[in-house]
Design a protein around this motif. Structure first.
Motif, PDB file in Angstrom:
ATOM      1  N   GLU A 145       0.823  -1.211   0.000  1.00 24.95           N
ATOM      2  CA  GLU A 145       0.000   0.000   0.000  1.00 24.95           C
ATOM      3  C   GLU A 145       0.859   1.263   0.000  1.00 24.95           C
ATOM      4  O   GLU A 145       1.958   1.286   0.561  1.00 24.95           O
ATOM      5  CB  GLU A 145      -0.918   0.006   1.225  1.00 24.95           C
ATOM      6  CG  GLU A 145      -1.932  -1.122   1.217  1.00 24.95           C
ATOM      7  CD  GLU A 145      -2.927  -1.025   2.352  1.00 24.95           C
ATOM      8  OE1 GLU A 145      -3.976  -1.701   2.283  1.00 24.95           O
ATOM      9  OE2 GLU A 145      -2.666  -0.259   3.312  1.00 24.95           O
ATOM     10  N   TYR A 146       0.304   2.310  -0.640  1.00 24.02           N
ATOM     11  CA  TYR A 146       0.982   3.597  -0.739  1.00 24.02           C
ATOM     12  C   TYR A 146       0.150   4.653  -0.012  1.00 24.02           C
ATOM     13  O   TYR A 146      -0.924   5.056  -0.470  1.00 24.02           O
ATOM     14  CB  TYR A 146       1.220   3.967  -2.196  1.00 24.02           C
ATOM     15  CG  TYR A 146       2.042   2.928  -2.923  1.00 24.02           C
ATOM     16  CD1 TYR A 146       3.322   2.606  -2.469  1.00 24.02           C
ATOM     17  CD2 TYR A 146       1.545   2.259  -4.029  1.00 24.02           C
ATOM     18  CE1 TYR A 146       4.083   1.643  -3.110  1.00 24.02           C
ATOM     19  CE2 TYR A 146       2.297   1.300  -4.683  1.00 24.02           C
ATOM     20  CZ  TYR A 146       3.564   0.987  -4.217  1.00 24.02           C
ATOM     21  OH  TYR A 146       4.315   0.038  -4.844  1.00 24.02           O
ATOM     22  N   ILE A 147       0.670   5.113   1.113  1.00 24.01           N
ATOM     23  CA  ILE A 147      -0.072   5.995   2.012  1.00 24.01           C
ATOM     24  C   ILE A 147      -0.471   7.293   1.324  1.00 24.01           C
ATOM     25  O   ILE A 147      -1.607   7.768   1.465  1.00 24.01           O
ATOM     26  CB  ILE A 147       0.781   6.305   3.253  1.00 24.01           C
ATOM     27  CG1 ILE A 147       1.124   5.024   4.000  1.00 24.01           C
ATOM     28  CG2 ILE A 147       0.061   7.280   4.175  1.00 24.01           C
ATOM     29  CD1 ILE A 147       2.154   5.232   5.089  1.00 24.01           C
ATOM     30  N   LYS A 148       0.450   7.900   0.583  1.00 24.27           N
ATOM     31  CA  LYS A 148       0.171   9.193  -0.032  1.00 24.27           C
ATOM     32  C   LYS A 148      -0.940   9.085  -1.076  1.00 24.27           C
ATOM     33  O   LYS A 148      -1.759  10.001  -1.202  1.00 24.27           O
ATOM     34  CB  LYS A 148       1.439   9.755  -0.663  1.00 24.27           C
ATOM     35  CG  LYS A 148       2.497  10.166   0.344  1.00 24.27           C
ATOM     36  CD  LYS A 148       2.008  11.308   1.220  1.00 24.27           C
ATOM     37  CE  LYS A 148       3.081  11.776   2.179  1.00 24.27           C
ATOM     38  NZ  LYS A 148       2.612  12.883   3.053  1.00 24.27           N
ATOM     39  N   GLY A 168      -6.921  10.036  -2.405  1.00 24.59           N
ATOM     40  CA  GLY A 168      -8.124   9.467  -2.974  1.00 24.59           C
ATOM     41  C   GLY A 168      -7.913   8.651  -4.230  1.00 24.59           C
ATOM     42  O   GLY A 168      -8.852   8.404  -4.992  1.00 24.59           O
ATOM     43  N   TYR A 169      -6.679   8.188  -4.464  1.00 20.94           N
ATOM     44  CA  TYR A 169      -6.366   7.377  -5.628  1.00 20.94           C
ATOM     45  C   TYR A 169      -6.285   5.900  -5.230  1.00 20.94           C
ATOM     46  O   TYR A 169      -6.100   5.578  -4.046  1.00 20.94           O
ATOM     47  CB  TYR A 169      -5.019   7.800  -6.226  1.00 20.94           C
ATOM     48  CG  TYR A 169      -4.989   9.165  -6.845  1.00 20.94           C
ATOM     49  CD1 TYR A 169      -6.005   9.603  -7.691  1.00 20.94           C
ATOM     50  CD2 TYR A 169      -3.922  10.034  -6.604  1.00 20.94           C
ATOM     51  CE1 TYR A 169      -5.965  10.860  -8.266  1.00 20.94           C
ATOM     52  CE2 TYR A 169      -3.872  11.292  -7.171  1.00 20.94           C
ATOM     53  CZ  TYR A 169      -4.897  11.704  -7.999  1.00 20.94           C
ATOM     54  OH  TYR A 169      -4.852  12.951  -8.574  1.00 20.94           O
ATOM     55  N   PRO A 170      -6.376   4.975  -6.193  1.00 22.49           N
ATOM     56  CA  PRO A 170      -6.063   3.568  -5.884  1.00 22.49           C
ATOM     57  C   PRO A 170      -4.662   3.483  -5.275  1.00 22.49           C
ATOM     58  O   PRO A 170      -3.741   4.151  -5.757  1.00 22.49           O
ATOM     59  CB  PRO A 170      -6.139   2.893  -7.257  1.00 22.49           C
ATOM     60  CG  PRO A 170      -7.075   3.744  -8.047  1.00 22.49           C
ATOM     61  CD  PRO A 170      -6.814   5.146  -7.596  1.00 22.49           C
ATOM     62  N   TYR A 171      -4.494   2.648  -4.278  1.00 24.57           N
ATOM     63  CA  TYR A 171      -3.237   2.691  -3.526  1.00 24.57           C
ATOM     64  C   TYR A 171      -2.665   1.318  -3.188  1.00 24.57           C
ATOM     65  O   TYR A 171      -1.700   1.227  -2.421  1.00 24.57           O
ATOM     66  CB  TYR A 171      -3.440   3.483  -2.234  1.00 24.57           C
ATOM     67  CG  TYR A 171      -4.483   2.908  -1.305  1.00 24.57           C
ATOM     68  CD1 TYR A 171      -4.134   2.000  -0.300  1.00 24.57           C
ATOM     69  CD2 TYR A 171      -5.824   3.257  -1.439  1.00 24.57           C
ATOM     70  CE1 TYR A 171      -5.090   1.463   0.551  1.00 24.57           C
ATOM     71  CE2 TYR A 171      -6.790   2.727  -0.591  1.00 24.57           C
ATOM     72  CZ  TYR A 171      -6.419   1.840   0.401  1.00 24.57           C
ATOM     73  OH  TYR A 171      -7.364   1.315   1.243  1.00 24.57           O
ATOM     74  N   SER A 216     -10.263  14.130  -2.108  1.00 24.56           N
ATOM     75  CA  SER A 216     -10.267  13.537  -3.448  1.00 24.56           C
ATOM     76  C   SER A 216      -9.714  14.531  -4.461  1.00 24.56           C
ATOM     77  O   SER A 216      -9.522  15.710  -4.158  1.00 24.56           O
ATOM     78  CB  SER A 216     -11.697  13.141  -3.832  1.00 24.56           C
ATOM     79  OG  SER A 216     -12.494  14.307  -4.004  1.00 24.56           O
ATOM     80  N   GLN A 217      -9.509  14.042  -5.676  1.00 24.59           N
ATOM     81  CA  GLN A 217      -8.970  14.927  -6.712  1.00 24.59           C
ATOM     82  C   GLN A 217      -9.898  16.114  -6.955  1.00 24.59           C
ATOM     83  O   GLN A 217      -9.436  17.251  -7.102  1.00 24.59           O
ATOM     84  CB  GLN A 217      -8.755  14.153  -8.018  1.00 24.59           C
ATOM     85  CG  GLN A 217      -8.120  15.009  -9.109  1.00 24.59           C
ATOM     86  CD  GLN A 217      -7.731  14.204 -10.327  1.00 24.59           C
ATOM     87  OE1 GLN A 217      -7.883  12.997 -10.366  1.00 24.59           O
ATOM     88  NE2 GLN A 217      -7.231  14.893 -11.345  1.00 24.59           N
ATOM     89  N   ALA A 252      -9.895  23.377  -4.165  1.00 26.60           N
ATOM     90  CA  ALA A 252      -9.093  24.126  -3.184  1.00 26.60           C
ATOM     91  C   ALA A 252      -7.807  24.694  -3.779  1.00 26.60           C
ATOM     92  O   ALA A 252      -7.186  25.571  -3.166  1.00 26.60           O
ATOM     93  CB  ALA A 252      -8.730  23.205  -2.009  1.00 26.60           C
ATOM     94  N   TYR A 253      -7.414  24.229  -4.949  1.00 27.98           N
ATOM     95  CA  TYR A 253      -6.073  24.455  -5.514  1.00 27.98           C
ATOM     96  C   TYR A 253      -5.651  25.925  -5.488  1.00 27.98           C
ATOM     97  O   TYR A 253      -4.518  26.259  -5.132  1.00 27.98           O
ATOM     98  CB  TYR A 253      -6.062  23.930  -6.938  1.00 27.98           C
ATOM     99  CG  TYR A 253      -4.710  23.577  -7.503  1.00 27.98           C
ATOM    100  CD1 TYR A 253      -3.696  23.048  -6.720  1.00 27.98           C
ATOM    101  CD2 TYR A 253      -4.454  23.754  -8.856  1.00 27.98           C
ATOM    102  CE1 TYR A 253      -2.470  22.707  -7.265  1.00 27.98           C
ATOM    103  CE2 TYR A 253      -3.232  23.414  -9.418  1.00 27.98           C
ATOM    104  CZ  TYR A 253      -2.246  22.893  -8.610  1.00 27.98           C
ATOM    105  OH  TYR A 253      -1.031  22.548  -9.166  1.00 27.98           O
TER     106      TYR A 253
END
Length: 648
Positions: free
Chosen positions: A209-212, A217-220, A555-556, A562-563
């Motif tokens: 698993e990839y925490i970041k 909100g991506y597949p991890y 999520s993206q 917010a960007y």
């Protein structure tokens, strides 16, 4: 002060160490990136991540990681670290780390019982190859090392799952093996400087698993293939060098190559400036087609606006005039081609956006400030003239010079400025019409060109034309953008004016040639200081403005919204410093130096030795987005260079 050295008490605390990442590049698009405990937390992490132009324009993870195991008296101690399902970390090799030092090359020191071993990594310049040097500093009994390569062979933005398409075959090469898991990929050569024994023992390690990615909100979750393991003895004082690359290498050359690469690293990351200088050079991107700057790591490519903004700081501010000229040559060629044909460039993205010619003028203007008007006129005078002619004659399909001297662009359906967040194909901030930074850059470009050719009698008619347009631009600028509250509205389109307090006004405040007088600039700068300034850059929106959203998480879609609605951007500190010094002169130096402390602290956070893409607009101002961003590094370097001149 040691910027990039961390002891065991910090390293074994995963809550503290996992968020810290390190990056090394080969200046040709390939990189090595992971956390300081060698646990990958993003799908873009890997020991060897390379571009494969034959497949696409993305990077590809070839070798994800390499697990080392120390064996003494039949007992195995695995130094690797991965996160699996159920919040399980294994094999917990971080508990053996005694120190991590990244001032020169990344060096990890391990202690396993009576064994003390160091690991150092070097990425070979302009070659898709990484060398890892293991040195047995101390051992009281015979020691054997095992190495398990975790292979991915995938796009850096995708994930791998167990499959039966994978090709398990391998070939023996000098002191190692080579393999190619999928058609279309290059072979991966894994070799040592002395002969190992390779044991073919294929396994899929599932559920890594990839925490970041999970946070974003991506597949991890993914499965990685391990073909087996290498095993070889090591003696006290001996060094073993592992090589992973896309071409077969000669094992005898590993030590020499390693030492040569080490010798080329002239500047340790032992100060704020040195960290940023090394970081700036990691964005250098040289190909057969030209020289460029990557916009950031680990997922950005070459983008025109980012390249022009980052270029003065990443090159001129560190004394690298040649790279500036090389990158400008590639940029000028691409922009000229677009201006003449309307065709996009294969290597530089977004070159068709309407503000790109304006940022090109800004970059040349900074070259003139650094190197002098005469040299600038000789090198880039014609380029400046051609850009202005192109704009005046209406050559750009979305940049129109109106009779009032202002530039107009349509941004309702497509993003046209650096505030480029998009949801469902539509701009989150549909900035359209007269944009404040477009017209600030336009006015500065006109006056700069007039000054550049002031002594050239053959250009007298052009200079007169530019000054005449600039006179109209100045009058219209003040009338259009300056409001009764003393700051500049963000954009105006017909009867619609955006009165949000945004940082784009800083561009107009910062330039040598501004339509505003000193009193007007001072009043607007006070608003920026009061509402937008943070220890990690300039907010993209005031907390007092409608829609303020300072935290770039979720999520993206949530992040896109917010960007540009509150998070702070470090690169805008360049414009802020320029504007502040124009108002306060040398008396403003100490204040700006204090404001840079927040960025100096960042050298041991997030991507150590570099600056993240953006930061939350509220405390604790956490770093977000890309872990290393060229425009941020370049502009902070330019500010440091500027302050240095004031202190001389």
């Amino acid at each position: 002060m040691s910027y990039l050295k961390f002891d065991k008490n910090l390293m074994i605390n995963l809550e503290w160490s996992l968020p810290k990442e390190m990056l090394r590049t080969n200046k040709s698009g390939a990189y090595h990136c992971t956390t300081i405990v060698d646990c990958n937390t993003r799908k873009q992490h890997g020991l060897l991540v390379i571009p494969i132009p034959e497949l696409d324009k993305d990077n590809h993870v070839m070798l994800s990681s390499l697990d080392e195991t120390v064996i003494q008296h039949g007992a195995a101690f695995n130094l690797g670290l991965h996160k699996y399902r159920g919040d399980c970390f294994s094999p917990n090799g971080h508990k053996y780390i005694r120190e991590f030092n990244c001032e020169s090359v990344p060096q990890t020191m391990y202690r396993v019982g009576g064994v003390i071993m160091t690991k150092e990594k070097v990425f070979i310049s302009h070659e898709n190859r990484i060398l890892i040097k293991y040195t047995l500093v101390d051992a009281h009994s015979p020691t054997v090392l095992q190495f398990r390569p975790f292979l991915a062979f995938r796009n850096a933005n995708e994930l791998c799952v167990e499959n039966y398409v994978l090709d398990q075959r391998y070939e023996e090469v000098a002191n190692g093996i080579s393999c190619c898991l999928y058609q279309g990929y290059p072979r991966l050569y894994m070799q040592f400087n002395k002969a190992p024994q390779f044991i073919f023992d294929p396994h899929w390690y599932k559920g890594i698993e990839y925490i970041k990615d999970q946070e974003r909100g991506y597949p991890y979750q993914e499965d990685l293939y391990v073909p087996g393991y290498f095993e070889l003895p090591i003696k006290k004082g001996e060094s073993i060098i592992f090589s992973a690359g896309t071409i077969e290498a000669k094992p005898r050359s590993f030590a020499r190559t390693y030492n040569e690469e080490l010798a080329n690293r002239h500047m340790c990351r032992s100060s704020f400036f040195n960290c940023l200088k090394n970081s700036a050079q990691q964005f250098y991107f040289k190909t057969k087609r030209g020289h460029y700057l990557l916009a950031g790591y680990p997922w950005f490519g070459v983008r025109a606006r980012d390249q022009f903004i980052a270029l003065p700081g990443c090159t001129l501010a560190v004394g690298d005039d040649k790279t500036f000229e090389d990158v400008m040559h590639s940029s000028e060629k691409a922009l000229r081609h677009f201006m003449s044909s309307g065709e996009l460039d294969e290597n530089i993205g977004e070159i068709d956006l309407p503000d790109i010619p304006l940022w090109a003028l800004w970059t040349v203007y900074h070259y003139a400030k650094e190197k002098g008007m005469e040299i600038c006129r000789q090198k880039y005078g014609k380029f400046v003239c051609d850009i202005l002619d192109y704009i005046v004659k209406g050559g750009h399909p979305n940049l129109f010079l109106h009779d009032n001297g202002l530039l107009y662009s349509n941004g309702k359906e497509r993003v046209i400025s650096w505030m480029n967040a998009v949801v469902d194909g539509r701009p989150v901030n549909p900035r359209s019409g007269y944009l404040v930074e477009f017209n600030g850059l336009w006015y500065n470009g006109l006056r700069f060109a007039a000054a550049l050719f002031a002594e050239d009698k053959e250009m007298a008619s052009k200079v007169e034309q530019w000054n005449a347009i600039a006179d109209k631009t100045a009058e219209s600028f003040v009338h259009t953008f300056l409001n009764d509250y003393g700051y500049l509205v963000d954009y105006v389109d017909g009867a619609m004016s955006d009165w949000s307090v945004r940082p784009n006004m800083l561009i107009a405040l910062s330039l040598d040639y501004s339509p505003l007088d000193k009193r007007q600039r001072k009043r607007a700068l006070e608003v920026v200081t009061r509402e937008l300034l943070t220890p990690k850059g300039i907010r993209t929106l005031s907390p007092k403005s409608y829609g303020y959203n300072p935290t770039y998480v979720g999520s993206q879609t949530e992040r896109e919204y917010a960007y540009h609605q509150g998070p702070a951007r470090p690169w805008l500190m360049g414009a802020y410093a320029d504007a502040y010094l124009k108002i306060f002169g040398i008396s403003g130096v100490s204040f700006l130096e204090r404001m840079l402390i927040g960025f100096e602290d960042e050298m041991s956070q997030t991507c150590i030795g570099s600056i993240s893409e953006l930061f939350d607009g509220n405390p604790p101002f956490a770093g977000r987005g890309a872990i290393s961003y060229a425009a941020n590094v370049g502009e902070i370097l330019r500010v440091l260079n500027l302050l240095k001149k004031y202190n001389m």
